[in-house]
Design an enzyme around this catalytic site. Structure first.
Site, short mmCIF file in Angstrom:
data_model
loop_
_atom_site.label_atom_id
_atom_site.label_comp_id
_atom_site.label_asym_id
_atom_site.label_seq_id
_atom_site.Cartn_x
_atom_site.Cartn_y
_atom_site.Cartn_z
N ASP A 1 30.29 44.95 43.44
CA ASP A 1 30.99 45.14 44.72
C ASP A 1 30.53 44.10 45.74
OD1 ASP A 1 32.17 47.37 43.61
OD2 ASP A 1 30.70 48.76 44.47
N ASP B 1 34.13 43.83 40.15
CA ASP B 1 34.57 45.20 40.43
C ASP B 1 35.30 45.21 41.77
OD1 ASP B 1 35.02 47.87 40.07
OD2 ASP B 1 32.97 48.50 40.41
N ARG C 1 44.19 49.17 44.15
CA ARG C 1 43.16 49.69 45.05
C ARG C 1 43.14 48.94 46.39
NH1 ARG C 1 37.90 51.04 41.16
NH2 ARG C 1 39.07 52.14 39.54
N ASP D 1 33.85 49.09 48.59
CA ASP D 1 33.79 50.42 47.97
C ASP D 1 32.94 51.39 48.77
OD1 ASP D 1 35.34 49.44 45.95
OD2 ASP D 1 33.96 49.95 44.32
#
Length: 522
Positions: free
Chosen positions: A162, A191, A244, A195
């Site tokens: 992240d 990734d 996302r 987040d």
């Protein structure tokens, strides 16, 4: 005996001076400068987000210097502004130890701390293949930095892949004017760019660029991780993102005035009971920009004033519920803060002139015009206590009137030291105690049914009086701060009905030991 303030400051300055001698850090005169402008969106709630305003300002040119600045503070809650210039990478980022920090190699670690600003200055700040990890922390600002190519597989790895990741009871974070980018998706080792998980709340991402990634970001790591939320995304550019943008599990998200370009598989994915308010955004050359995707656990949305420019939609199915092509709302979402959204039609232009690092921190005035940031009011050169700044210490632990509600209740918390028990918090025996595994931690009293509480008494065990320094008292049901301060004793606050109340030790000297955690209705 408590160390005088002057001695504690001298010790902190001495630590920083040693680091300066080693290179990578420049100590400047104490000043109240912090990130430019003021926090917006949900970061203004729960007491607000001010970062290190009012604290020492330090210049850092390496990751190790950033860690050294954190570790050189008088406590884990002492405000600090860390100005970053240059490239931060694995080669110049090492673990640094200290009582006011908990750092690690290979990642910028903001763990178990509060009241910190990290802001890029000068020629710019680039975090190259190294992520920023925020864990068990509060009142954090990250501004005007680039974070790129952080990997979870391959070499080198950092922060679980992240760019910026938050987890475990994080509160009040403002990330502003950043550029977060990858060079591919999971198969290439990357990734998420942004987040949040494990009870992270009151976060704003503003005027930032997220691009070239398989995953823009998530709120909640699984369908059962739904304690997160209250996140605002505004005036951001999402470009060439597969999915996302974000994925929202549970909680509330507010997305306004974002420019989405080339969302390749899906965009805002509201699921598992989440509610998203999606307004005045511009979606361009994208697919399935809003809905519930890849699950039958429904989420909900309120969509208003958005522009769709060459947007395509898939067919509904068991695990696929796109909001389009009509974008009808399925819920209503009330927003608790004031904001002035731009019209969707000008979003591509105003975002192009304001979003990302190195844009002069320009913001929109709500009328599609970019302008310099408005400085906080009141002037931070005469600071008032921030939302997590310690308030005057609690009184001596004389119990309020009435029964101690902790007797017969339940208790739990963070990792405990060997030989101690959560049950010792509520057994009425001052000879037993609970102690966290480290210098910080949290403990809770909980009831099977809603209980009214208006005061708490924290009694330290014999021989450890004065070890607890900065603390916060939380309504664990709502995730809100009931009180904060410095030192153990009696804590009074407005009468609140709840099932679980948490005492969080933000900083301490020595090993904190709580003999009794008493609660009273008042």
């Amino acid at each position: 005996m408590r160390q005088p303030v002057t001695r504690r400051l001298q010790a902190a300055l001495a630590t920083l001076a040693l680091a300066a001698a080693a290179g990578g850090i420049v100590l400047t005169a104490p000043e109240a400068s912090a990130a430019a402008g003021s926090a917006t969106g949900y970061a203004t709630q729960n007491g607000g987000t001010t970062g290190g305003a009012g604290g020492q300002t330090v210049r850092a040119t390496t990751g190790t210097a950033i860690h050294t600045a954190l570790c050189g503070r008088a406590s884990a809650a002492t405000p600090i502004v860390i100005e970053v210039e240059g490239t931060i990478n694995h080669g110049n980022t090492s673990k640094v130890s200290g009582g006011s920090c908990n750092t690690a190699d290979g990642v910028i670690e903001l763990k178990q701390i509060s009241n910190v600003t990290i802001v890029g200055v000068g020629g710019g700040a680039v975090f190259d293949q190294i992520g920023i990890h925020i864990r068990e922390s509060s009142n954090i600002i990250v501004q005007n930095v680039t974070v790129k190519n952080v990997k979870k597989s391959g070499s080198p790895t950092s922060n679980g892949g992240d760019a910026i990741g938050m987890e475990s009871g994080v509160r009040n974070v403002w990330v502003d004017h950043t550029t977060l980018e990858a060079s591919g998706g999971e198969s290439e080792g990357y990734d998420g760019l942004f987040d949040m998980k494990a009870d992270t709340r009151y976060v704003t991402l503003s005027y930032s660029i997220l691009r070239n990634s398989g995953r823009g970001g998530l709120v909640g790591s699984s369908e059962s991780d739904v304690s997160n939320g209250f996140v605002t995304y505004h005036h951001n550019l999402y470009e060439n993102i597969d999915s996302r943008a974000p994925l929202l599990r549970g909680g509330v998200g507010h997305m306004f005035n974002n420019h989405y370009v080339r969302l390749n598989s899906s965009g805002i994915n509201s699921r598992a009971g989440a509610r998203a308010k999606v307004e005045n955004n511009y979606f361009e050359d994208s697919k399935d920009v809003l809905g519930t995707f890849y699950t039958d656990a429904a989420g909900y949305w309120q969509a208003d004033g958005n522009t769709l420019d060459n947007v395509t939609w898939s067919s509904p199915g068991k695990d696929n519920n796109p909001a389009g092509p009509d974008m009808k709302s399925t819920t209503t979402v009330s927003i608790p803060y004031a904001y002035s959204p731009d019209a969707a039609g000008c979003v591509p232009d105003v975002v192009s002139r304001t979003a990302g690092a190195g844009k002069g921190l320009k913001v929109s005035d709500g009328n599609c015009t970019a302008q310099p940031p408005t400085e906080p009011t009141p002037d931070p050169t005469d600071p008032t206590p921030g939302p997590t700044d310690p308030t005057p210490g609690p009184t001596d632990p004389t119990p309020p009137s009435g029964a101690n509600l902790s007797i017969g209740a339940g208790s739990d918390g963070s990792s405990k030291a060997s030989g101690t028990s959560f049950g010792h918090l509520r057994d009425g025996d001052l000879n037993t105690y609970w102690s966290p595994a480290g210098s910080t931690g949290h403990a809770s009293i909980k009831w099977d049914s809603a209980t009214a509480v208006s005061s708490v008494v924290i009694r330290e065990a014999a021989g450890s009086a004065g070890s607890i320094r900065a603390w916060r008292l939380l309504d664990a049901d709502a995730g809100t701060v009931l009180a904060s301060g410095d030192g153990a004793g009696t804590i009074s606050f407005p009468r609140t009905t709840l099932r679980k109340i948490t005492f969080e030790i933000v900083s301490s000297t020595g090993s904190p030991r709580i003999a009794e955690y008493e609660t009273y209705a008042g």
